[in-house]
Design a protein around this motif. Sequence first.
Motif, PDB file in Angstrom:
ATOM      1  N   ILE A   1       0.849  -1.182   0.000  1.00  0.00           N
ATOM      2  CA  ILE A   1       0.000   0.000   0.000  1.00  0.00           C
ATOM      3  C   ILE A   1       0.886   1.234   0.000  1.00  0.00           C
ATOM      4  N   ALA A   2       0.479   2.219  -0.770  1.00  0.00           N
ATOM      5  CA  ALA A   2       1.148   3.515  -0.768  1.00  0.00           C
ATOM      6  C   ALA A   2       0.194   4.538  -0.172  1.00  0.00           C
ATOM      7  N   VAL A   3       0.656   5.274   0.825  1.00  0.00           N
ATOM      8  CA  VAL A   3      -0.146   6.295   1.485  1.00  0.00           C
ATOM      9  C   VAL A   3       0.413   7.655   1.099  1.00  0.00           C
ATOM     10  N   ILE A   4      -0.408   8.479   0.498  1.00  0.00           N
ATOM     11  CA  ILE A   4       0.023   9.833   0.156  1.00  0.00           C
ATOM     12  C   ILE A   4      -0.447  10.759   1.272  1.00  0.00           C
ATOM     13  N   GLY A   5       0.500  11.307   1.996  1.00  0.00           N
ATOM     14  CA  GLY A   5       0.186  12.189   3.109  1.00  0.00           C
ATOM     15  C   GLY A   5       0.722  11.640   4.408  1.00  0.00           C
ATOM     16  N   GLY A   6       1.651  12.361   5.019  1.00  0.00           N
ATOM     17  CA  GLY A   6       2.229  11.936   6.288  1.00  0.00           C
ATOM     18  C   GLY A   6       1.649  12.685   7.463  1.00  0.00           C
ATOM     19  N   GLY A   7       0.341  12.944   7.412  1.00  0.00           N
ATOM     20  CA  GLY A   7      -0.361  13.532   8.546  1.00  0.00           C
ATOM     21  C   GLY A   7      -0.969  12.434   9.400  1.00  0.00           C
TER      22      GLY A   7
ATOM     23  N   ALA B   1       6.179  17.404   2.486  1.00  0.00           N
ATOM     24  CA  ALA B   1       7.024  18.149   3.422  1.00  0.00           C
ATOM     25  C   ALA B   1       8.251  17.318   3.794  1.00  0.00           C
ATOM     26  N   ASP B   2       9.210  17.977   4.423  1.00  0.00           N
ATOM     27  CA  ASP B   2      10.434  17.249   4.760  1.00  0.00           C
ATOM     28  C   ASP B   2      10.353  16.539   6.099  1.00  0.00           C
ATOM     29  N   ARG B   3       9.198  16.614   6.766  1.00  0.00           N
ATOM     30  CA  ARG B   3       8.996  15.837   7.980  1.00  0.00           C
ATOM     31  C   ARG B   3       7.517  15.529   8.159  1.00  0.00           C
ATOM     32  N   LEU B   4       7.222  14.540   8.991  1.00  0.00           N
ATOM     33  CA  LEU B   4       5.848  14.098   9.201  1.00  0.00           C
ATOM     34  C   LEU B   4       5.061  15.109  10.029  1.00  0.00           C
TER      35      LEU B   4
ATOM     36  N   ALA C   1       3.020  19.545  14.075  1.00  0.00           N
ATOM     37  CA  ALA C   1       4.002  18.954  14.993  1.00  0.00           C
ATOM     38  C   ALA C   1       5.282  19.763  15.010  1.00  0.00           C
ATOM     39  N   ASP C   2       5.985  19.729  16.140  1.00  0.00           N
ATOM     40  CA  ASP C   2       7.314  20.321  16.210  1.00  0.00           C
ATOM     41  C   ASP C   2       8.335  19.259  15.810  1.00  0.00           C
ATOM     42  N   ARG C   3       9.595  19.603  15.851  1.00  0.00           N
ATOM     43  CA  ARG C   3      10.627  18.680  15.370  1.00  0.00           C
ATOM     44  C   ARG C   3      10.714  17.425  16.222  1.00  0.00           C
TER      45      ARG C   3
ATOM     46  N   LEU D   1       8.222  15.824  17.884  1.00  0.00           N
ATOM     47  CA  LEU D   1       7.114  14.931  17.555  1.00  0.00           C
ATOM     48  C   LEU D   1       7.302  14.326  16.167  1.00  0.00           C
ATOM     49  N   SER D   2       7.698  15.157  15.200  1.00  0.00           N
ATOM     50  CA  SER D   2       7.923  14.638  13.843  1.00  0.00           C
ATOM     51  C   SER D   2       8.984  13.546  13.841  1.00  0.00           C
ATOM     52  N   ALA D   3      10.086  13.781  14.558  1.00  0.00           N
ATOM     53  CA  ALA D   3      11.163  12.793  14.597  1.00  0.00           C
ATOM     54  C   ALA D   3      10.703  11.513  15.291  1.00  0.00           C
ATOM     55  N   GLY D   4       9.948  11.659  16.372  1.00  0.00           N
ATOM     56  CA  GLY D   4       9.445  10.482  17.077  1.00  0.00           C
ATOM     57  C   GLY D   4       8.526   9.646  16.214  1.00  0.00           C
ATOM     58  N   LEU D   5       7.659  10.311  15.439  1.00  0.00           N
ATOM     59  CA  LEU D   5       6.762   9.585  14.547  1.00  0.00           C
ATOM     60  C   LEU D   5       7.543   8.859  13.453  1.00  0.00           C
ATOM     61  N   ALA D   6       8.560   9.522  12.903  1.00  0.00           N
ATOM     62  CA  ALA D   6       9.373   8.883  11.863  1.00  0.00           C
ATOM     63  C   ALA D   6      10.088   7.655  12.419  1.00  0.00           C
ATOM     64  N   ASP D   7      10.657   7.783  13.608  1.00  0.00           N
ATOM     65  CA  ASP D   7      11.343   6.643  14.232  1.00  0.00           C
ATOM     66  C   ASP D   7      10.374   5.489  14.465  1.00  0.00           C
TER      67      ASP D   7
END
Length: 420
Positions: free
Chosen positions: A160-166, A189-192, A197-199, A201-207
């Motif tokens: 599955i491909a999901v467009i949108g990292g919200g 965007a360059d982060r989720l 989100a701040d940096r 939260l974005s980093a935590g979600l990516a991890d």
Amino acid sequence: MNGEAAEGPRTASPDARVVIVGAGQAGGWVARTLRQLGHAGTITLIGAEPHKPYERPPLSKAVLKGDDDASVTRLFSEESFAGLALDFRPASTVTSIDRQARTVSLEDGTVIPYDTLVLATGGTPRALPLLPEGHPRQHLLRTIEDAARLGGALRQGGSIAVIGGGWIGLEVAATARQLGCAVHVIELADRLCQRVADRHLSAGLADLHRKHGVSLHLGACIAGVREEGLGLSIALEDGTAIAADHLVIGVGITPNTALAEAAGLACDNGVLVDGHGQTADPAIYAVGDVANRHSPLAGCRQRLESWAVAQNEGVAVAHAIAGQPRPEEEPPWFWSDQYDANIQILGRIGDDLDSVERTGPTDGARTFAYLNGSGTLVGMVAWNAPMDIKVGKRLIARSIPVERARLADSAAPLKSLLKG
């Protein structure tokens, strides 16, 4: 009109005819609260969907996964809903509002009079011109029917491909991985969750998602999508080609303001309302995802898409209509379950604020607290630490400075800060 009511909320008489356009969570709570406050007049609840009021959060989690059926989304039990004695009009579309005559017209020609009108029309998922509308391998997620269709596809496995990292995209991604699908998340965007989100939260979600095997494509632009064999091929502008069986578009919603605009109500990213949910027309209110409300607590306008806001503002609008004091406003609160992580966001967060991290007593439990320039707590993000959010609500309500060192001391109970 500027969207601000000229005076305080216009109190409806106890036997006034109230019409609510939109039978989702916000509209449902307006109806229920009015009855609880003793409103005896006719309450007409008009819903475009064929369902009684329901909650949407389970659609991207338990219902999508197949752990629960759609019955868990019901806002009210059959008995309690019947007890509201509503004039319920499911699968009905309102086509126009006549503000002078104070009537709404339905698609079938029915004309319904009102003394007070509430617009709870919600929003529509944004589509992208990638595949023809209704393509069997392209999905949006907003309704019970959407969840049933997408859930059936995910339970077949595959990719599955999901467009949108919200939020909606990430919750779908988490559910898909738990069902054994290979998952790609494509985010411009360059982060989720960059918009909210701040940096940290974005980093935590990516991890979190990388740990569970999701392929993240950040800062990625889609060049095109085409059918290939029995699946799809998604081409990114950097030359990357992604093969997927299904495509999910999760790039936010557009507030459904067309009805309000046609009636001459002021709109700007939603229907403009004051702190009571009232438009410049004192007989009309707006609430939920469609309302762009002035928040005295935040000191600015906000259009917030969350379960808690829909419920709390639905209750508040009912109080305004009934001439009752508004319940105390709470800071915005949002939650998301992804894999084994419960993520809760309270108040205001951002890279412009001073953030303080606290680790929790259990693995994976941590909290980021956010202070403004005067050292006052204004927001929180809690990972598997729901009790911190409960204390955080009280700290934010007090609006007093807190000591940064004490806030960062994980050995000191957070509630000790309530003692000053």
